[in-house]
Design an enzyme around this catalytic site. Structure first.
Site, PDB file in Angstrom:
ATOM      1  N   ASP A   1     -25.678 147.422 138.339  1.00  0.00           N
ATOM      2  CA  ASP A   1     -25.419 146.147 138.897  1.00  0.00           C
ATOM      3  C   ASP A   1     -24.226 146.027 139.820  1.00  0.00           C
ATOM      4  OD1 ASP A   1     -27.203 145.477 136.823  1.00  0.00           O
ATOM      5  OD2 ASP A   1     -25.991 144.135 135.712  1.00  0.00           O
TER       6      ASP A   1
ATOM      7  N   GLY B   1     -28.404 139.893 136.315  1.00  0.00           N
ATOM      8  CA  GLY B   1     -28.223 138.569 136.252  1.00  0.00           C
ATOM      9  C   GLY B   1     -27.006 138.047 136.923  1.00  0.00           C
TER      10      GLY B   1
ATOM     11  N   SER C   1     -23.729 130.966 131.114  1.00  0.00           N
ATOM     12  CA  SER C   1     -22.594 130.302 131.892  1.00  0.00           C
ATOM     13  C   SER C   1     -22.479 130.906 133.124  1.00  0.00           C
ATOM     14  CB  SER C   1     -21.317 131.085 130.913  1.00  0.00           C
ATOM     15  OG  SER C   1     -21.227 132.478 130.989  1.00  0.00           O
TER      16      SER C   1
ATOM     17  N   SER D   1     -21.535 130.942 126.315  1.00  0.00           N
ATOM     18  CA  SER D   1     -20.833 132.229 126.485  1.00  0.00           C
ATOM     19  C   SER D   1     -19.514 131.606 127.528  1.00  0.00           C
ATOM     20  CB  SER D   1     -21.390 133.047 127.368  1.00  0.00           C
ATOM     21  OG  SER D   1     -22.648 133.427 126.973  1.00  0.00           O
TER      22      SER D   1
ATOM     23  N   ASP E   1     -23.169 138.990 124.062  1.00  0.00           N
ATOM     24  CA  ASP E   1     -23.628 140.484 124.308  1.00  0.00           C
ATOM     25  C   ASP E   1     -23.051 141.501 123.605  1.00  0.00           C
ATOM     26  OD1 ASP E   1     -24.668 139.837 126.931  1.00  0.00           O
ATOM     27  OD2 ASP E   1     -22.941 140.162 128.176  1.00  0.00           O
TER      28      ASP E   1
ATOM     29  N   GLU F   1     -31.646 140.638 129.378  1.00  0.00           N
ATOM     30  CA  GLU F   1     -32.567 141.618 130.137  1.00  0.00           C
ATOM     31  C   GLU F   1     -33.945 141.912 129.232  1.00  0.00           C
ATOM     32  OE1 GLU F   1     -28.628 142.451 131.709  1.00  0.00           O
ATOM     33  OE2 GLU F   1     -29.519 141.636 129.903  1.00  0.00           O
TER      34      GLU F   1
ATOM     35  N   HIS G   1     -30.225 147.756 128.532  1.00  0.00           N
ATOM     36  CA  HIS G   1     -29.325 148.792 128.300  1.00  0.00           C
ATOM     37  C   HIS G   1     -28.447 148.591 126.905  1.00  0.00           C
ATOM     38  CE1 HIS G   1     -26.129 145.561 130.413  1.00  0.00           C
ATOM     39  NE2 HIS G   1     -27.474 144.955 129.760  1.00  0.00           N
TER      40      HIS G   1
ATOM     41  N   LYS H   1     -27.459 150.571 134.064  1.00  0.00           N
ATOM     42  CA  LYS H   1     -27.358 149.065 134.621  1.00  0.00           C
ATOM     43  C   LYS H   1     -25.830 148.711 134.291  1.00  0.00           C
ATOM     44  CE  LYS H   1     -29.083 144.542 134.008  1.00  0.00           C
ATOM     45  NZ  LYS H   1     -27.992 143.798 134.271  1.00  0.00           N
TER      46      LYS H   1
END
Length: 397
Positions: free
Chosen positions: A25, A69, A142, A169, A284, A312, A355, A381
């Site tokens: 990312d 994202g 968020s 979040s 997460d 994801e 991931h 990722k």
């Protein structure tokens, strides 16, 4: 790292980001920033970023952001500062992740946007980020709020951001604000739903130390929890603003022993007990918690995480499917799940190119003989050296 990259790119002068993430990312964001005219240089343990002081070049080609994202969302507002058209696209998974709420908010500031029925690819005709009062629905992510806030100092007038309804979040917004303030932005948090950003106080380049990733740390904490072993985490302060560090408190409530030092955290596994918990502020960590819950006594209910359907993968459904494969009984709810531990057995885990599914089920493999992870490379990722670190964990167990 990506928040710091965005701010350093906009800043006046040179910034050095120390101990950055080297994940996929991050590389996608750096590649995209180059197209906007931002120069970066990799060094041994840092990235140098030559800030453009808000003078953003219009990219000469469509920008591909994979399934990142933060990259898609942060660059959407950033592109609104460029005086021309920017096209942001991603892979098939990104094209299923909604972005319309962010686009609607930006349209209210003078930025013309178009999308595929509220999904990427996104076209942004920038150059007229007027600022002013902005209403935003951030219930899905968020990152929509962070996107506007990170670029807000470069609007044509002060930004008054109002979050309509629930924000998903919230601690991630606090992380964005911390980076902004560290680089010199004047941001006033009126309350968790209202923010004022002064457009006359812009970012100044500087050295910025990036601490360890609390979400990445959760897998090793979980490893200690389910094996009744011990793990020591370095470069992660118990006082961190990262919301996912609260995972240590959850493990403590479930029966683990947590010892906090100034820059390290020690976790020791214990007899695990199921809990009921609202995970809206640290979604997460839900995959990691789901694995720990599978080894606990009694059910665990995870509530208020409907945003997981837009990650994801649809993580509520992905977790339900894969937990069921290894023998867990799972009740899937509209905005959460209940996990009933059962006798566990081997299976081949489908990662959905996600991931966090791969890394969380790897932890389960410490206690389930024969567990296999399909497409293990998807960890690139966010945590490209995960499997190396994981092998070191097994060696020291």
């Amino acid at each position: 790292t990506n928040r710091a990259l965005m701010v350093a790119a906009l800043a006046d002068g040179l910034s050095t980001l120390v101990h950055p993430s080297l994940c996929g990312d991050t590389k996608l964001l750096i590649s995209a920033l180059h197209e906007f005219g931002v120069e970066t240089k990799w060094k041994k343990n840092s990235i140098e970023v030559k800030g453009i002081n808000g003078n953003i070049k219009v990219p000469s080609k469509k920008l591909f952001v994979g399934n990142a994202g933060t990259v898609m969302r942060f660059l959407t507002t950033f592109a609104g500062l460029a005086n021309g058209e920017t096209v942001l696209d991603g892979d098939e998974h990104m094209r299923c992740r909604p972005i319309n709420d962010l686009l609607e908010a930006l349209r209210g500031t003078g930025i013309k946007c178009a999308s595929n029925n509220g999904f990427p690819p996104v076209k942004i005709l920038g150059g007229n980020f007027s600022g002013g009062r902005i209403g935003l629905n951030a219930s899905i992510s968020s990152q929509f709020a962070s996107s506007i806030l990170l670029s807000a100092p470069y609007a044509k007038q002060d930004v008054y951001l109002h979050i309509n309804g629930q924000i998903s979040s919230l601690p991630y917004v606090d992380m964005s604000l911390h980076v902004m303030r560290t680089f010199g932005a004047d941001v006033n948090t009126i309350d968790p739903f209202n923010y004022h950003v002064n457009h006359s106080q812009r970012y100044i380049g500087q050295k910025f130390n990036i601490e360890g990733d609390a979400t990445a740390a959760s897998y090793f904490l979980a490893a200690a929890a389910i094996t009744q072993g011990q793990i020591v985490l370095h470069n992660l302060s118990p006082d961190s603003l990262q919301g996912d560090l609260r995972f240590i408190n959850i493990l403590n409530d479930m029966g683990c022993d947590i010892i906090k030092h100034e820059a390290t955290i020690v976790a020791r596994g214990g007899k695990l007990t199921g809990i009921e918990i609202d995970m809206n502020e640290l979604p997460d960590c839900v995959p990691t918690l789901a694995i720990v819950a599978a080894f606990a006594d009694g059910p665990t209910t995870i509530n208020n995480v409907s945003q997981l359907r837009y990650k994801e993968s649809d993580r509520l459904r992905s977790l339900t499917t894969e937990l069921t494969k290894i023998g867990v009984k799972v009740e899937l709810h509209k905005d959460g799940m209940t996990i009933h531990p059962q006798r566990l057995h081997e299976a081949v885990i489908e990662t959905y190119n996600d991931h966090r599914i791969a890394m969380s089920f790897a932890v389960a493999g410490l206690c389930i003989d024969g567990l296999a992870i399909d497409n293990p490379a998807c960890v690139e990722k966010s945590f490209p050296n995960f499997w190396g670190e994981f092998a070191n964990l097994e060696k020291s167990a």
